[in-house]
Design a protein around this motif. Structure first.
Motif: not given
Lengths: 161, 112
Positions: A1, A39, A44, A85-88
């Protein structure tokens, strides 16, 4: 990634996450844990900003029971690294733990609630690892938990949709 | 005639930076970019909100965004384009740097 960068505060305080909540997989061992996202069935591990894939933490007391406070701290650390990491926001998790008695599962469930995580499922690490199918054993539980979390989130969406 | 810019941002990155600066809720000069040694080989980028301009920061204005470049980093960053990627798995900024001679396996660090 590919590594993606977020804009950090110069004094290191975490920036707030935004967007719909995500469901992750968490592996909780006595020596620490890991968090993963899936996903489309591809999971990951979400590493920390230092690149470390596991958070080391001592979560077991001398008598082998889970230390509630240490578990809350570990879950908060894992949630923070996932959000970064995911910004959410991360709001739900499937948590994999080594086969334990009901007392330990109760402590973990309470710790998760204190850490702001809704526990979708609390399952055995071996069962989670099976779901990941043939990956490096150390990471299999987190990856499998993430896949189960994606499945559970999809089921939730369908019921609410 | 304009000097060749040390680095640039894509439209997507500029929009995202402006949105984040607006959301930050603190007075900001822009963003600051630097490099530091880490990872299995070489360097990684640092990316921060900039409260103020550092005395020796290089200043780049592109697509309405002010980018301050740490003077220690400018020789490594020259010619870099910063982009914003948003897919289902994760979102964040990437750097396309023509100086990079390679990356390590985990994608964490690059060397020039």
């Amino acid at each position: 990634m590919v590594k993606l960068f977020q804009i950090e505060e110069p004094d290191g305080t975490p920036a707030s996450a935004e967007g719909p909540g995500a469901a992750v997989g968490i592996d909780l061992a006595g020596t620490g844990g890991a968090v993963a996202i899936s996903v489309g069935g591809n999971a990951e591990i979400l590493p920390g900003s230092d690149g470390e894939r596991r958070v080391a933490a001592v979560c077991l007391l001398d008598d082998g029971k889970f230390d509630a406070a240490a578990t809350v701290r570990l879950l908060l650390a894992l949630r923070a690294r996932a959000e970064r990491q995911m910004a959410r926001p991360v709001t739900h998790a499937v948590i994999a733990v080594a086969a334990t008695d009901d007392g330990a599962r109760g402590i973990i469930a309470e710790a998760a609630e204190a850490a702001g995580l809704q526990v979708m499922r609390l399952i055995d690490r071996d069962e989670a690892a099976l779901r990941a199918g043939g990956v490096a054993a150390a990471e299999a539980a987190a990856l499998g938990a993430a896949i189960l979390a994606e499945d559970a989130a999809a089921a939730l969406d369908q019921r609410q949709g | 005639m304009a000097l060749k810019q040390a680095m640039s941002v894509t439209d997507q990155a500029a929009q995202r930076i402006q949105a984040l600066l607006a959301k930050r809720g603190k007075p900001s000069v822009g963003i600051r970019i630097g490099v530091r040694a880490r990872g299995c080989s070489g360097l990684t980028y640092t990316l921060e909100y900039a409260d103020e301009k550092g005395k020796f920061d290089e200043v780049v204005q592109d697509k309405g965004v002010t980018i301050l470049i740490d003077p220690k980093a400018s020789m490594f960053i020259i010619g870099t384009e910063m982009d914003f990627v948003d897919d289902k798995l994760q979102s964040g900024f990437t750097f396309r740097n023509p100086n990079e001679k390679g990356r390590c396996g985990c994608g964490e660090s690059f060397h020039v």
